[in-house]
Structures are given as C-alpha cells and as structure tokens.
Design an enzyme around this catalytic site. Structure first.
Site: not given
Length: 316
Positions: A50, A52, A150, A261, A296
C-alpha cells in the site's frame, strides 16, 4: 489503539503518512498478458504494501519519527500490515481496524523489474474525513504530512484543509484523479511520475519533463517534483520559478515495486528536517535507486546507512 499509542500522538513527528495499507499479492511473469490472454507465473508471494504503508515504513527505516493514519481489516492481512509497521518503528496510533476487508494489490513483475498493479481498496475506501478530524492530534504533531490517492479524494481534501501552520503537505496523486484547486494549492510539493503528470495536465501536458513541471506549477502547487525513473527527478519551485534536474546513480533494477513510495518518503522526511527541495530530492533519488536493487516493496527499502553505500556502488 491503546493508551500508550495515544500518548505518542502528542509528540512531534517528522512525518505523518495518511494513506493506504494493502497486502501485495505478487506473481513474477515472463511477460505481462495482453487482453484476453493467460500466462503462467511464479508462486504467489504475499507482502505488506500500500502506498501509505510503504511510505511510512520507508521513512521509519531511514530514521524518521513516523506515524501512519490508515484503515485495515480485522483479518490476517491486516495483522500482517500492523506487524510490518511496528517492526519498522512506525507509530500505529492512527491505524484503524475494521469496516471492510484489508485492501489488496495484485502485482505482476516481469524480468526487467517493471510491474503492473491492480488495487482492490477494501478498508482503504472506508478511511473517511471523520477519521481525519478525529486524528487532529496526529496532524497537529507532524512537521510534514504525506498523502496519496489510494484513499477517498474527500479524505485527502480533508487532510489538505486541516494542515497546521508551519507544516507541509506532500501529495503523490497515485492513482491519478482530478484534483480540486483547494488541494493543489496546499501541495509543497506535488510529486508525479510521467503518467501522473500527463493525466493531471491532459492535452496541455507538453512533450518534455521541463514543460510538465512548469505547467503543473501553473495549476497552483507551491512546488513540483517530477520523477523520471532511472533518469532521476526534476524539481520545480514556485517561489523562484527554477526547474532543476536531479540525476540518479546508475543501478541494475531488479524490481521497481515501491520505489516511488521510497522516493516520496525520503523526500518528505528531508523536507521536514529543513532541507531545500533540490537537496531533499537528491537524497530521495538515491533512496529510490537503492530500493530497485532488491525485490519486493517494503523489504527493499534501505536504512540511512545503506543509501550512500548503494549510491557509491552504483556510480560508474
């Protein structure tokens, strides 16, 4: 949420991330399928993710005092996400549990490291403006607040309107959606990749990153950062009008999942420390470069000690 978590909310955070927390369901493929086509892939791997959740873990790994405001389901995926956040040192006082199953991202990764992602929002879609208002202590305690798309746009707008004096909003409009002027005007910076820039600008996008940056500034954000993958980033400051390229070290990309991110989290943290935008972006591109060298999302994020080592090793 326990009493000790509430107490933590009264302290000062380097970064508060308001956003999604998903379980990433990842399959490696030789090539991504065309419409109507089926391809075989690797065994399924489940990772905490995600946008966040990723940003919160990335910042905490770097050493930022970080909190997360998000919602997860009361299920195994939700427990996985909470454990991952706490293991990284993120304050989970703002993570709400229940209301819907935990969000899930379905990710395919090809041999070059490029990925395609489909997100089922689940509990993320239940993070509401009321939840933001109830988390006023967290918002008031943060030097920088980072949001993405999102979660519901009305929730993002509530965050933008609740920013305390002296704090700074970093927004990555991913997945892209139309942004109201009252949100754009608070962004400092608006962080976009090429796809997001073209979406926000529409037919007026232009053909070069420099044109995108200047056109995005004209929409109202105080500053803009355009991420350019292996080429680094471009920084545009609305105060000065300067547009500055920020090169990235060369690395061999293994998996780009979560790299954006990691970049945004590093950028937000360094801005909270008082660095100028170009200086913060120079650190962030090194963090992003280090992240793509591992598979990942959250497990690929470097510590602060690993960032210069990764950059030096990658420099020709």
């Amino acid at each position: 949420m326990n009493d000790s978590d509430r107490d933590h909310g009264q302290d000062r955070y380097d970064l508060l991330v308001v956003g999604s927390a998903n379980a990433d369901l990842v399959v490696g493929v030789e090539r991504r399928p065309a419409a109507g086509e089926t391809v075989l892939g690797s065994d399924l791997a489940v990772h905490p993710g995600g946008k966040g959740g990723n940003q919160a873990v990335a910042a905490a790994r770097l050493g930022a005092r970080t909190a997360l405001l998000a919602r997860v389901g009361d299920d195994a995926h939700g427990r996985l996400l909470l454990e991952s956040q706490r293991a990284a040192g993120v304050d989970t006082a703002g993570v709400l549990v229940g209301g819907a199953p935990t969000g899930v991202a379905l990710i395919t990764v090809d041999p070059s490291g490029d990925n395609s992602i489909v997100v089922s929002p689940g509990a993320n879609a239940r993070l509401t403006p009321r939840d933001v208002r109830a988390a006023g202590a967290l918002l008031g305690a943060a030097r920088v607040v980072s949001v993405q798309l999102e979660i519901p746009l009305e929730t993002v707008a509530e965050v933008a309107g609740a920013m305390s004096p002296g704090s700074r909003l970093v927004l990555n409009p991913s997945p892209p959606a139309p942004l109201p002027g009252r949100v754009l005007g608070v962004c400092d910076p608006l962080v976009v990749n090429e796809h997001e820039a073209r979406y926000v600008l529409g037919e007026s996008a232009g053909s070069t990153p420099q044109e995108w940056a200047r056109a995005l500034l004209s929409l109202g954000p105080r500053s803009v950062v355009v991420t350019l993958g292996a080429a680094g980033a471009l920084v545009a400051d609305g105060r000065t009008g300067d547009v500055v390229p920020v090169p990235s070290p060369r690395v061999e990309a293994v998996d780009t999942t979560g790299a954006g991110d990691a970049f945004t989290a590093a950028l937000a943290w360094r801005l909270g420390l008082g660095e100028e935008l170009t200086e913060a972006a120079a650190f962030a591109v090194r963090v992003g470069a280090a992240a793509v060298t591992r598979r990942g999302a959250q497990e690929s994020f470097p510590t602060a000690d690993e960032v210069p080592a990764a950059a030096e090793a990658a420099t020709p």
